[in-house]
Design an enzyme around this catalytic site. Structure first.
Site, PDB file in Angstrom:
ATOM      1  N   ASP A  46      20.224 -27.362  75.608  1.00 17.61           N
ATOM      2  CA  ASP A  46      19.055 -26.561  75.989  1.00 17.61           C
ATOM      3  C   ASP A  46      18.517 -27.122  77.307  1.00 17.61           C
ATOM      4  O   ASP A  46      18.619 -28.314  77.572  1.00 17.61           O
ATOM      5  CB  ASP A  46      17.988 -26.666  74.885  1.00 17.61           C
ATOM      6  CG  ASP A  46      16.797 -25.755  75.127  1.00 17.61           C
ATOM      7  OD1 ASP A  46      16.751 -24.678  74.495  1.00 17.61           O
ATOM      8  OD2 ASP A  46      15.906 -26.125  75.929  1.00 17.61           O
ATOM      9  N   HIS A  54      15.642 -27.725  78.258  1.00 18.07           N
ATOM     10  CA  HIS A  54      14.519 -28.661  78.080  1.00 18.07           C
ATOM     11  C   HIS A  54      14.970 -29.904  77.311  1.00 18.07           C
ATOM     12  O   HIS A  54      15.840 -29.816  76.447  1.00 18.07           O
ATOM     13  CB  HIS A  54      13.384 -27.974  77.303  1.00 18.07           C
ATOM     14  CG  HIS A  54      12.865 -26.728  77.959  1.00 18.07           C
ATOM     15  ND1 HIS A  54      13.293 -25.471  77.587  1.00 18.07           N
ATOM     16  CD2 HIS A  54      11.975 -26.563  78.953  1.00 18.07           C
ATOM     17  CE1 HIS A  54      12.668 -24.568  78.343  1.00 18.07           C
ATOM     18  NE2 HIS A  54      11.867 -25.202  79.182  1.00 18.07           N
ATOM     19  N   ASP A  95      18.749 -21.393  77.856  1.00 19.36           N
ATOM     20  CA  ASP A  95      17.780 -21.247  78.945  1.00 19.36           C
ATOM     21  C   ASP A  95      18.193 -21.991  80.216  1.00 19.36           C
ATOM     22  O   ASP A  95      17.453 -21.978  81.199  1.00 19.36           O
ATOM     23  CB  ASP A  95      16.371 -21.652  78.482  1.00 19.36           C
ATOM     24  CG  ASP A  95      16.360 -22.841  77.547  1.00 19.36           C
ATOM     25  OD1 ASP A  95      17.396 -23.520  77.404  1.00 19.36           O
ATOM     26  OD2 ASP A  95      15.291 -23.107  76.951  1.00 19.36           O
ATOM     27  N   HIS A 131      11.855 -29.486  69.994  1.00 16.00           N
ATOM     28  CA  HIS A 131      10.640 -30.152  70.506  1.00 16.00           C
ATOM     29  C   HIS A 131       9.741 -30.680  69.381  1.00 16.00           C
ATOM     30  O   HIS A 131       8.761 -31.374  69.662  1.00 16.00           O
ATOM     31  CB  HIS A 131       9.811 -29.193  71.369  1.00 16.00           C
ATOM     32  CG  HIS A 131      10.474 -28.785  72.642  1.00 16.00           C
ATOM     33  ND1 HIS A 131      10.993 -29.683  73.537  1.00 16.00           N
ATOM     34  CD2 HIS A 131      10.711 -27.553  73.168  1.00 16.00           C
ATOM     35  CE1 HIS A 131      11.525 -29.029  74.563  1.00 16.00           C
ATOM     36  NE2 HIS A 131      11.375 -27.737  74.355  1.00 16.00           N
TER      37      HIS A 131
HETATM   38 ZN    ZN Z   1      14.509 -24.714  76.050  1.00 14.94          ZN
END
Ligand code: ZN
Length: 274
Positions: A137, A139, A218, A100
């Site tokens: 991931d 996200h 995740d 991120h």
């Molecule tokens: Zn994540």
């Protein structure tokens, strides 16, 4: 590839991105010790102002992201683990995660984008021309996209729950060397592996000399932070299919916040990478 210091540096208190994430992995796996990345390595991906902010800030720099007096060292060590994973074609078990972190902004538990730093290091130091990054991931890897999304020498593909944090990575957000694969909440192994076919085609056509995997866990069905239903064997299969995409493959830990399942998920991915 890891380091004992990951369980000491960058204390986050009761935050889900905790030192315990690495402690449970060190209890399961033996590892070779990595060296930290240099500032020069980080500056291939981030602005001098961000490097300075991570070096000097103390406290929360956004709602999710903390900087302590040891966070700069942890972030350099995490990026160094990713570089060493490329050197050895291994798996960097490191924290904090990185995907991120944008060029000029740390966010979402991430300080420096380790996978992007490792990709640019491989180009600068190993002379590789074409590198691909696959991010599974849960996200969207907005930081990696911000850094390499319009770089014609680095292909970036991200599979992620959408709409979801951080909000980017929707179906219209595509490029010449950028593939976003947004997936609905509740997607399990079958949906992930179906969607992965598009990633395989695109990466195959790009003909990378190195594939880096942003391996977050995740998207697992028991992760507390998201809503996907990937199983343990689903991660083995994703890793197995990634391993076939380039002559050199390395992986970097991103998210994964269930301390009880994380070691099994990393082990499942290691089995798939072979
Ligand atoms: Zn994540």
């Amino acid at each position: 590839m890891s380091h004992g210091a990951f369980s000491l540096l960058h204390p986050t208190g009761g935050h889900p991105e905790s030192q315990e994430r690495i402690e449970v992995l060190h209890e399961r796996f033996t590892f070779d010790e990595c060296a930290p990345a240099s500032e020069e390595d980080v500056l291939r991906c981030h602005t001098p102002a961000l490097v300075e902010q991570v070096r000097t800030s103390r406290g929360w720099i956004d709602a999710d992201t903390i900087c302590t007096e040891t966070s700069f060292d942890a972030a350099l060590l995490a990026a160094g683990a990713a570089i060493d994973a490329v050197r050895r074609e291994g798996f960097a078990l490191a924290r904090p995660p990185g995907h991120h972190a944008e060029r000029a902004r740390a966010m979402g538990f991430c300080l420096f984008d380790s996978v992007a730093v490792a990709a640019r290091w491989a180009q600068a130091e190993l002379g590789l021309e074409r590198v691909a990054i696959v991010d599974w991931d849960v996200h969207h890897g907005n930081g990696t996209e911000d850094i390499v999304g319009d770089d014609p020498t680095i292909f970036f593909a991200s599979l992620h729950q959408w709409p979801f944090y951080p909000g980017s990575g929707g179906p219209s957000e595509q490029g010449e060397t950028l593939l976003n694969v947004p997936l609905a909440a509740g997607t399990g192994d079958a949906g992930y592996l179906d969607a992965f076919a598009a990633v395989e085609r695109a990466v195959h056509d790009f003909e990378p000399e190195l594939l880096l995997v942003s391996a977050g866990f995740d998207a697992h069905e028991q992760d507390p932070l998201a809503d996907m239903r990937v199983s343990v064997t689903g991660f083995t299969e994703l890793a197995r299919r990634c391993a076939a995409l380039a002559p050199r493959v390395a992986a970097v830990l991103e998210g994964g916040y269930n301390l009880g399942t994380l070691p099994d998920l990393v082990e499942a991915a290691l089995e798939g990478f072979g």
